[in-house]
Enzyme design. Sequence first.
Site, PDB file in Angstrom:
ATOM      1  N   SER A 257       0.711  -1.212   0.039  1.00  0.00           N
ATOM      2  CA  SER A 257       0.019   0.081  -0.104  1.00  0.00           C
ATOM      3  C   SER A 257       0.951   1.258  -0.002  1.00  0.00           C
ATOM      4  O   SER A 257       2.173   1.224   0.138  1.00  0.00           O
ATOM      5  CB  SER A 257      -0.827   0.022   1.320  1.00  0.00           C
ATOM      6  OG  SER A 257      -0.062   0.338   2.349  1.00  0.00           O
ATOM      7  N   LYS A 258       0.305   2.465   0.067  1.00  0.00           N
ATOM      8  CA  LYS A 258       0.840   3.798  -0.229  1.00  0.00           C
ATOM      9  C   LYS A 258       1.821   3.834   1.115  1.00  0.00           C
ATOM     10  O   LYS A 258       2.968   4.607   1.019  1.00  0.00           O
ATOM     11  CB  LYS A 258       0.010   4.667  -0.310  1.00  0.00           C
ATOM     12  CG  LYS A 258      -0.554   5.056  -1.696  1.00  0.00           C
ATOM     13  CD  LYS A 258       0.355   6.287  -2.339  1.00  0.00           C
ATOM     14  CE  LYS A 258       0.222   6.510  -3.681  1.00  0.00           C
ATOM     15  NZ  LYS A 258       1.511   6.846  -4.397  1.00  0.00           N
ATOM     16  N   ARG A 259       1.395   3.513   1.998  1.00  0.00           N
ATOM     17  CA  ARG A 259       2.148   3.369   3.385  1.00  0.00           C
ATOM     18  C   ARG A 259       3.349   3.003   3.314  1.00  0.00           C
ATOM     19  O   ARG A 259       4.458   3.764   3.889  1.00  0.00           O
ATOM     20  CB  ARG A 259       1.403   2.568   4.355  1.00  0.00           C
ATOM     21  CG  ARG A 259       1.529   2.748   5.890  1.00  0.00           C
ATOM     22  CD  ARG A 259       0.596   1.972   6.676  1.00  0.00           C
ATOM     23  NE  ARG A 259       0.030   0.517   5.799  1.00  0.00           N
ATOM     24  CZ  ARG A 259       0.631  -0.524   5.870  1.00  0.00           C
ATOM     25  NH1 ARG A 259       1.870  -0.585   6.305  1.00  0.00           N
ATOM     26  NH2 ARG A 259       0.211  -1.592   4.914  1.00  0.00           N
ATOM     27  N   THR A 260       3.866   1.945   2.394  1.00  0.00           N
ATOM     28  CA  THR A 260       4.987   1.544   2.334  1.00  0.00           C
ATOM     29  C   THR A 260       5.888   2.170   1.278  1.00  0.00           C
ATOM     30  O   THR A 260       7.175   1.629   1.193  1.00  0.00           O
ATOM     31  CB  THR A 260       5.180  -0.086   2.704  1.00  0.00           C
ATOM     32  OG1 THR A 260       4.026  -0.420   1.928  1.00  0.00           O
ATOM     33  CG2 THR A 260       4.937  -0.402   3.977  1.00  0.00           C
TER      34      THR A 260
END
Length: 492
Positions: A257-260
């Site tokens: 996801s965008k998070r990582t």
Amino acid sequence: MSTSSRPVRVRFAPSPTGMLHIGGARTALFNWAYARSQGGKFLLRVEDTDTERHSEQSLQSILDSLRWLGLDWDEGPEVGGEYGPYFQSQRMEHYQQAMERGLQEGWLYRCFATPEELQRQREEARAAKRNWKFDPRFRNLSAQEAEARAQAGEAFVLRFRVPSGQSIVIDDHIRGQVVFSSDEVEDWVAVRPNCMPTYNFVCALDDAAMEISHVIRGEEHLVNTPKQIMVYQALDLEPPQYAHVPLILGKDGKKLSKRTGDTALGDYIAKGYPAPALFNFLCLLGFSIDDKTEIFSREELIQAFDLRRISKAGAIFDTDKLHWLCGDFIRKMPLVELRQALAPFLQEAGLIDADDSDSQPLNQLVAAFQERLSLFSEIVPQARGLFGEFPAYDEKAQKALGGDNVGRILGLVAAALEQESWPPANFAGLVKEVAAAEELGMGKVMKPVRAALTGTLGGPDLGSVLQILGRERSLRRLKECHLALEDSLGQG
Ligand code: GLU
């Protein structure tokens, strides 16, 4: 005809609602590789029935991203083909015919349950702490009555009449045999009240009409497969073969996801990841040629590609490995090609003009940094201090310039350099002589010289630095630093 003897026709079916996701790019790549390895066809079908979310810009960026990766399609947008149109929004007539056939043959039926009614049933089930199960109470309404209610203007959806007590067996190329019971599948909505057919319905209709032999797609679609197989069975056609590729996980083991990190291919393109390295990396997300080979070309992939070598387990998106592959690729690039790849980034940063993309200093810069880059864009901060204005001295440089006699040493080096022809044949020898005369170690001279020339202590060898800077700028930087230090001594 049995599916195993069908000509190989595979498809990538993006919905143009955003940029191409890394997972989508990998799915496209596996489809492409399969088609190329089998001498089959690779199709692109645009799933754009959701007119509110779909955009022209997104479609263009998806096509650009696929081309950037080198995934050429044999049929689809911009190339055409015999099985078109390849945009679902242009295939409504075809879907309409299937709806009519479904109603006539009875595998589709009109369901008049309102959204409010379904919602109420769900809430009642929740309150009574039992699982909600769709109540197919319109399943056996007579055709005449259903027709009459529709004529009277009552809203309805078309549901697929799921046969009871059937096993649906999928011999998945990656996951092995997967068996669903039709009793687990409720009568699903094939067409919404606004006459818009749903994904499962049109996907199966199009796969059938386009004679798709193998559906290779993300594992998240496995739950849709029984519904799509039911459509094939209703049409009396043999379903395609399936291969559901594993999820891509971040290093934390959770869904990417965008998070990582970046999840859109476009972000990687913009940051200057070399396309062949990213191509190689995407292959390794679930696929391997053998137990050891990590670096391979497109041709080698095509030679070795086999759906059964795709693993079932989630594939970890390891950015360190990606950077290593990119660095390795850059180190092997012919300098001319590397220069061409770096020039747009330097131009965009205003460090070179379009017409000096073949200048001597640029060639030297490229050669000097080839070993040190893993992305093309990394050249920009490196080049800034060498091509642009003099950067501020960083902390380490300041420390190196703070030693005793540094101003004097720089003056001596500048004076000696001035006597040399350009480029200096033996700069290390020159520094050695100054160091010996001053009774200092080489490092005591090299470090401040580097700091004065570049504002930092890292970077390529000083011979390259001098060549990139050129005679005038090298001497100016040494002298200016020398004068500034002497000045501050004078004032101190
Ligand atoms: N449009 C669907 C998606 O983007 C296609 C799924 C499929 O390949 O069947 O997920």
